[in-house]
Motif scaffolding. Structure first.
Motif, PDB file in Angstrom:
ATOM      1  N   UNK B  70       0.832  -1.196   0.000  1.00 56.95           N
ATOM      2  CA  UNK B  70       0.000   0.000   0.000  1.00 56.95           C
ATOM      3  C   UNK B  70       0.863   1.241   0.000  1.00 56.95           C
ATOM      4  N   UNK B  71       0.532   2.101  -0.948  1.00 60.73           N
ATOM      5  CA  UNK B  71       1.247   3.342  -1.159  1.00 60.73           C
ATOM      6  C   UNK B  71       0.200   4.425  -1.313  1.00 60.73           C
ATOM      7  N   UNK B  72       0.223   5.402  -0.435  1.00 59.95           N
ATOM      8  CA  UNK B  72      -0.776   6.469  -0.432  1.00 59.95           C
ATOM      9  C   UNK B  72      -2.192   5.894  -0.438  1.00 59.95           C
ATOM     10  N   UNK B  73      -2.398   4.896   0.377  1.00 61.65           N
ATOM     11  CA  UNK B  73      -3.735   4.356   0.540  1.00 61.65           C
ATOM     12  C   UNK B  73      -4.217   3.430  -0.560  1.00 61.65           C
ATOM     13  N   UNK B  74      -3.354   3.101  -1.520  1.00 60.72           N
ATOM     14  CA  UNK B  74      -3.802   2.205  -2.590  1.00 60.72           C
ATOM     15  C   UNK B  74      -2.872   1.005  -2.666  1.00 60.72           C
ATOM     16  N   UNK B  75      -3.428  -0.103  -3.141  1.00 60.84           N
ATOM     17  CA  UNK B  75      -2.606  -1.301  -3.309  1.00 60.84           C
ATOM     18  C   UNK B  75      -1.990  -1.284  -4.701  1.00 60.84           C
ATOM     19  N   UNK B  76      -0.666  -1.151  -4.747  1.00 60.27           N
ATOM     20  CA  UNK B  76       0.013  -1.031  -6.042  1.00 60.27           C
ATOM     21  C   UNK B  76      -0.199  -2.255  -6.917  1.00 60.27           C
ATOM     22  N   UNK B  77      -0.451  -3.394  -6.266  1.00 61.04           N
ATOM     23  CA  UNK B  77      -0.581  -4.615  -7.056  1.00 61.04           C
ATOM     24  C   UNK B  77      -1.907  -4.653  -7.806  1.00 61.04           C
ATOM     25  N   UNK B  78      -2.872  -3.801  -7.389  1.00 64.88           N
ATOM     26  CA  UNK B  78      -4.174  -3.795  -8.071  1.00 64.88           C
ATOM     27  C   UNK B  78      -4.273  -2.702  -9.124  1.00 64.88           C
ATOM     28  N   UNK B  79      -3.299  -1.805  -9.147  1.00 68.56           N
ATOM     29  CA  UNK B  79      -3.384  -0.666 -10.070  1.00 68.56           C
ATOM     30  C   UNK B  79      -3.062  -1.122 -11.481  1.00 68.56           C
ATOM     31  N   UNK B  80      -3.757  -0.522 -12.428  1.00 69.55           N
ATOM     32  CA  UNK B  80      -3.524  -0.887 -13.830  1.00 69.55           C
ATOM     33  C   UNK B  80      -2.113  -0.513 -14.262  1.00 69.55           C
ATOM     34  N   UNK B  81      -1.576  -1.285 -15.194  1.00 66.09           N
ATOM     35  CA  UNK B  81      -0.205  -1.071 -15.661  1.00 66.09           C
ATOM     36  C   UNK B  81       0.019   0.365 -16.149  1.00 66.09           C
ATOM     37  N   UNK B  82      -0.959   0.877 -16.889  1.00 64.47           N
ATOM     38  CA  UNK B  82      -0.786   2.204 -17.473  1.00 64.47           C
ATOM     39  C   UNK B  82      -0.627   3.256 -16.379  1.00 64.47           C
ATOM     40  N   UNK B  83      -1.475   3.139 -15.365  1.00 62.19           N
ATOM     41  CA  UNK B  83      -1.422   4.124 -14.294  1.00 62.19           C
ATOM     42  C   UNK B  83      -0.128   3.987 -13.490  1.00 62.19           C
ATOM     43  N   UNK B  84       0.272   2.714 -13.327  1.00 53.29           N
ATOM     44  CA  UNK B  84       1.485   2.438 -12.578  1.00 53.29           C
ATOM     45  C   UNK B  84       2.689   3.056 -13.275  1.00 53.29           C
ATOM     46  N   UNK B  85       2.656   2.986 -14.605  1.00 49.79           N
ATOM     47  CA  UNK B  85       3.775   3.548 -15.370  1.00 49.79           C
ATOM     48  C   UNK B  85       3.895   5.048 -15.145  1.00 49.79           C
ATOM     49  N   UNK B  86       2.749   5.709 -15.067  1.00 49.74           N
ATOM     50  CA  UNK B  86       2.813   7.153 -14.882  1.00 49.74           C
ATOM     51  C   UNK B  86       3.267   7.507 -13.461  1.00 49.74           C
ATOM     52  N   UNK B  87       3.152   6.544 -12.536  1.00 49.57           N
ATOM     53  CA  UNK B  87       3.607   6.814 -11.170  1.00 49.57           C
ATOM     54  C   UNK B  87       5.108   6.623 -11.042  1.00 49.57           C
ATOM     55  N   UNK B  88       5.683   5.831 -11.929  1.00 50.40           N
ATOM     56  CA  UNK B  88       7.119   5.598 -11.863  1.00 50.40           C
ATOM     57  C   UNK B  88       7.842   6.853 -12.302  1.00 50.40           C
TER      58      UNK B  88
END
Lengths: 343, 340, 426
Positions: B70-88
């Motif tokens: 959990x990062x900022x209240x969200x589970x990174x493992x559930x986040x979509x790849x596209x959104x995850x990429x923009x967080x990197x």
């Protein structure tokens, strides 16, 4: 004993699932690509192998399977009709010369197999050692070899084969050998290139330097350390080249070079004789030899591409099921909320 | 105490392999506080790198996962790849071991920085971008005169510092550094460790530093998590763990490290287990000099041995060992050849 | 480690050079001429006594690995001499060198790559025996292989003799590689970072094995490593290498208790220790190992050396380094003020002990001179200034004259020998 390798510094990768260990009989080595393949690859490999096997069986047992010999033009004292339609005696009809099409097509497989085996053996015997030596020794020898091979490679392959066949026809009697050598000349550069390239990379391996440090002679290093690690790329290219060689063989036959009509049945030659027939609505003389070429080439290509997909690590994609994390299989969570001060 | 910026709860990452599932990470819980550096140590094949990548939501193909990051209240493992990429980049950063492969040889260093800044902060001006980049590079000891040069004009150590600067220029909340100094020389390694040590004072970035070198942990980390066979067996302040390890594995690992003060060689018998079928109960029991009968039968509890420290070992819960299982574990001696 | 018992000299190395040609430019590559040379090993001399462990310690690019390989003739020395028991090895043709390899063996860094993946241990270990015809008959070969496998701790031997390298763990592979090296009964084993790719928990075991073998079959080791800690434990004597040279050589006690060369001192202090009470010092040498194709003038360590002084070999490049490191520490504003005064660094010219620093376009060379004088006044501790004899403005820039440098040989220091001008006798 675990399979986990431990290299500090390298990222922790899961234990690699490489190809199974090269051990056991030669049979298990041959079977390995079939076991490892999946889906489309497997379909290609299996279909290709099955069709190739059928053609090989036809070739070997041609005298038993074919109704007549390839140069028979009569049965029971009665001459076959020329360009005769398929009938009870000649199930696939007869040619313009009055030969049985079925027999000639089946015997054609035999010719193709003979030429292929000879050509592959010749190419391997020349290309692999040259590639090994050129790659390992390097320097001027390597440059000259590469120059020669590239020059050969630059020629249109059929032209090269024609020249070779033309030059050899008068010195060697057997048309099959002549054709095989002509094909060898065309394909040696490919074996040379592939073997030289993998030798160049294998030469830098530490175990080669270790062999040198051990006091091994260059010839020993090539035989014992390089050969086994370099030849792995050869089966793929041999199969693909074999498919190509069938076309070259047919091309030579079509042009009337190499194998003499009296010597053996040859698909390319038969096709050439059937050209005039096609316009006259006589389909059987061209169809069956043509089908023979198409099937043989397709089958060998399927095997070659299938092998390439399985054996080539850059193309290989492992298909492994995503593991399911079942609650019964896991240990307890080490959650910090379950903290308990130790007494 | 502040809330953790990133917290792992019972994280499991299992790879698929032909022989079965490889339990690279198997039930890890760990917190990263803002601005702290946490060292992750262990032998190779213990799942350190898998955990490091999993923290950023980077899972290998065909891997199964459970638990949460959990990062900022969200589970990174559930986040979509596209959104995850923009967080990197702006939120999550990664520093790899081999810097050369991560820099585009055809792009100037300035282009690398300006591209990263413009993608994630489109409103940034050219001048502002340049100043921010040069500032980040300065912090890493790269002179401003070399801002316009290409990657091949830098030495290995400088490239690694450029990579660190590139990871930090967006001021991400969490950075994972996977063996950032392993390929470097001692003096350059020392320079980079000093830079990393300074980071925790100057930035709010939480750093997860994966290493096999306990010296680096003692030098650059606030806290340390010791990993063995997919599990964190001990975690706590770096000072305490490196001076008084409470888990037998941490202790043995520390003893087997060869340092300038080493007078006697020591090694851990055996090898880390095959993660497809790890030993039952405590995974270290086949190699543990303190193993008791209970260690091979029941999972050890996770005990807090002192504030902020946890250790997963029966030695710290002796009062709860079932009667009759306290005696030393009987096992066959390991042959010298049964090693990693 | 106990002090080495004085015995006869096994290997004598004198003024050994290994130079590689690098053809950087296209023209040089085509013509094979005109490229630069890298002095991977540059005039190295030392003796190796029987039963001794000599450590060659240095960072990457220091030439330690090349030196180790040159001892065995795996890399051809350009010049110099390597004598094995008085017998010259340099210049021998490969054919005559091959039988000597029986006595000189090597253990490589990467255990995964140093064994032929297609050979079982039995075959791999039997091969050196066959090459040197050390056994007669298969039975004897097999017995010798068994014996050696047992010696390196790979037992039960029947399990290991038929296994392939891919079946073994890293430590086991390194044991097998050691077995292959010792099976011919060598006198010298060059171990090139034998434990650096192994896990901490295994390193000790492999080092233990090597110490054990040394005593049991009387080996002499050259231990090539970048890891001072393991060298301290394992070696009798240590040679510290920097840019192809031995900069300091002495016994372990001398090197670690009283390091003389500033480089050695820095290396020892830079090792991160697992003891949190020992923090890394903050005054470690700046910069990195220079380009070996263009080594610095004088002492090659001087650009990084905190103790450098006037005769260490200051030159034009040091001027650039000094300015760059100054601008790194200054803020953006000061950098913006000072940078335009200085021209393009690629136009920085250098002759012998003279440097010409061009002024920025349209700037007065006098301003540049004033800047340099200001820097000198602000940073008097910067070692480079000790080597600057004179600065004066010229037409388009500033000419800086340096003190001529001295390339230091190994000096006696009363302990270890060090190639540092601090120990230059007057």
């Amino acid at each position: 004993m675990t399979a986990t390798t431990s290299v500090t510094g390298a990222p922790d990768t899961p234990p690699t699932t490489g190809p199974p260990k090269r051990r056991g009989g030669i049979l298990s080595k041959i079977a390995a690509p079939y076991k490892q393949s999946h889906g489309v690859q497997r379909f290609m490999l299996v279909t290709g192998t099955a069709v190739s096997l059928i053609i090989v069986l036809l070739a070997i047992f041609a005298p038993l399977i074919a109704p007549f010999s390839f140069d028979t033009y009569q049965a029971d004292g009665a001459r076959f009709p020329t360009q005769g339609e398929p009938s009870d005696v000649n199930p696939w009809g007869t040619t313009v010369q009055g030969f049985d099409v079925m027999s000639r097509t089946i015997y054609g497989a035999r010719t193709a197999l003979e030429v292929l085996i000879l050509a592959v053996v010749f190419s391997l015997a020349i290309g692999v050692p040259l590639g090994l030596i050129s790659g390992y020794v390097g320097g001027w020898l390597d440059r000259i070899m590469v120059l020669i091979m590239d020059a050969l490679f630059a020629f249109p392959y059929l032209l090269l084969a024609i020249v070779a066949a033309f030059l050899l026809t008068n010195t060697i009697d057997s048309g099959i050998v002549v054709t095989a050598i002509a094909i060898t000349v065309v394909y040696v550069p490919q074996y040379f290139r592939v073997v030289r390239a993998s030798t160049l990379s294998a030469r830098e391996a530490t175990y080669i330097e270790a062999a040198r440090a051990m006091g091994a002679k260059p010839s020993t290093i090539i035989r014992k350390y390089l050969f086994g690690n370099v030849v792995q790329s050869v089966p793929v290219i041999a199969t693909l080249n074999a498919a190509d060689a069938i076309l070259t063989l047919a091309g030579l036959g079509f042009l009337g070079l190499g194998i003499q009509p009296s010597e053996a049945a040859e698909w390319g030659y038969d096709l050439q004789r059937a050209i005039a027939d096609a316009g006259a609505g006589i389909w059987w003389t061209a169809l069956y030899p043509g089908l023979g070429i198409v099937l043989a080439v397709t089958a060998l290509t399927l095997v070659g591409e299938g092998l390439n997909d399985v054996l080539n690590p850059t193309l290989r994609r492992r298909r492994i099921k995503r593991p399911v994390i079942s609650s019964s299989a896991v240990g307890p969570a080490s959650a910090p909320t379950t903290e308990r001060e130790a007494g | 105490m502040a809330d953790p910026v990133l917290s792992l709860r019972d994280l499991r990452i299992w790879y698929g392999a032909e022989r079965g599932a490889v339990r690279a990470v198997d039930g890890v819980s760990l917190d990263l506080m803002p601005g702290e550096t946490v060292g992750l140590v262990g032998e190779s094949g213990c799942g350190k790198s898998t955990l490091g990548r999993g923290v950023l939501g980077l899972l290998p193909e065909g891997a199964g996962h459970a638990g949460e990051v959990s990062f900022k209240g969200r589970n990174l493992l559930d986040i979509k790849q596209r959104e995850l990429r923009s967080m990197r980049g702006p939120e999550l950063g990664m520093i790899f071991q081999e810097p050369m492969t991560r820099l585009n040889p055809l792009m100037r260093i300035s282009d690398h920085f300006e591209e990263v800044l413009q993608i994630h902060e489109p409103k940034i001006g050219k001048k502002e971008a340049r100043n921010r980049s040069m500032e980040a590079l300065r912090g890493m000891g790269i002179p401003p005169t070399r801002y316009k040069q290409y990657p091949h004009e830098f030495s290995g150590g400088m490239r690694q510092r450029i990579m660190i600067a590139l990871a930090l220029v967006l001021r991400p909340a969490v950075v994972v550094a996977d063996e950032p100094t392993t390929a470097l020389d001692v003096l350059v390694e020392a320079q980079i460790l000093r830079i990393l040590a300074d980071l925790r004072r100057n930035f709010d970035t939480a750093l997860l530093l994966i290493t096999h070198n306990l010296g680096i942990v003692a030098e650059a980390c606030d806290r340390v998590a010791v990993m063995y066979a997919g599990r964190v067996v001990e975690q706590g302040p770096a000072y305490d763990v490196t001076t008084k390890p409470s888990h037998p594995y941490s202790r043995e690992l520390l003893r087997s490290t060869i340092s300038l003060s080493t007078t006697e060689l020591h090694s851990i018998p055996g090898a880390p287990p095959d993660l497809v079928s790890p030993p039952p109960a405590c995974r270290f029991h086949p190699r543990c000099p303190n193993a008791m009968a209970v260690c091979a039968q029941q999972w050890p509890p996770t005990e807090a041995t002192s504030p902020g420290r946890r250790s997963e070992c029966w030695l710290h819960a002796t009062d709860r060992i079932p009667v009759g299982l306290e005696q030393p574990l009987q096992r066959e001696a390991l042959a010298a050849s049964e090693e990693a | 480690m106990s002090a080495p018992v004085a015995t006869q000299t096994l290997i004598e190395v004198r003024d050994l050079n290994v130079h590689f040609a690098i053809n950087a430019s296209f023209k040089a590559r085509v013509t094979g001429r005109g490229g630069a040379t890298v002095k991977a090993v540059d005039g190295v001399s030392f003796d190796l006594h029987e039963g001794e462990v000599l450590g060659l310690v240095g960072e990457s690019g220091s030439g330690k690995t090349t030196l180790g390989r040159a001892l065995l003739g795996l890399v051809r020395p350009t010049s110099g001499s390597v004598k094995l028991r008085g017998e010259e090895l340099v210049g021998l043709p490969e054919r005559d060198l091959r039988p000597k390899r029986r006595h000189l063996q090597m253990v490589f860094q990467d255990p995964h790559a140093s064994l032929n993946p297609g050979m079982t241990l039995q075959t791999a270990l039997a091969h050196p025996l066959q090459i040197h015809k050390l056994t007669s008959g298969d039975a004897e070969t097999q017995a010798k292989v068994r014996e050696t496998l047992e010696l390196v701790g790979l037992f039960p031997t029947q399990r290991f003799s038929d296994s392939f390298p891919s079946d073994l763990s890293g430590g086991q592979k390194q044991r097998a590689a050691i077995a292959r090296a010792i099976i011919t009964g060598p006198d010298l084993v060059v171990a090139d970072e034998p434990v650096s790719m192994l896990d901490m928990s295994v390193r000790a075991k492999i080092l233990d094995l090597m110490i054990d073998l040394k005593e049991r079959i009387g080996l002499t080791y050259v231990y090539v490593t970048h890891d001072l800690a393991s060298a301290k434990f394992f070696c009798d004597r240590v040679a510290i290498m920097y840019l192809g040279r031995i900069v300091e050589i002495g016994t372990v006690d001398e090197i670690f208790n009283e390091p003389k060369h500033p480089y050695t001192q820095a290396l020892i202090r830079a090792i991160p220790e697992p003891d949190p009470d020992k923090a890394l010092p903050r005054d470690l040498p700046r910069g990195e190992i220079p380009d070996a194709a263009r080594p610095p003038l004088g002492c090659s360590f001087h650009p990084r050396c905190p103790k450098a002084f006037n005769i260490c070999g200051w030159e034009a490049r040091d001027l650039q380094t000094m300015l760059e490191s100054r601008w790194m520490d200054l803020g953006e504003d000061r950098y913006g003020e000072e940078r335009p005064l200085v021209g393009d660094f690629s136009k920085l010219k250098s002759t012998e002990h003279d440097a010409f620093l061009p002024a920025g376009s349209g700037k007065d060379p006098g301003e540049l001179l004033a800047l340099l004088e200001k820097i000198r006044a602000e940073e008097p501790d910067e070692p480079m200034w000790t080597g600057v004899k004179e600065m004066h403005a010229e037409a388009h820039g500033v000419r800086v004259t340096f003190e001529p440098g001295i390339d230091p040989p190994l000096y006696e220091t009363g302990g270890a020998k060090a190639a540092c001008l601090l120990y230059k006798p007057d």
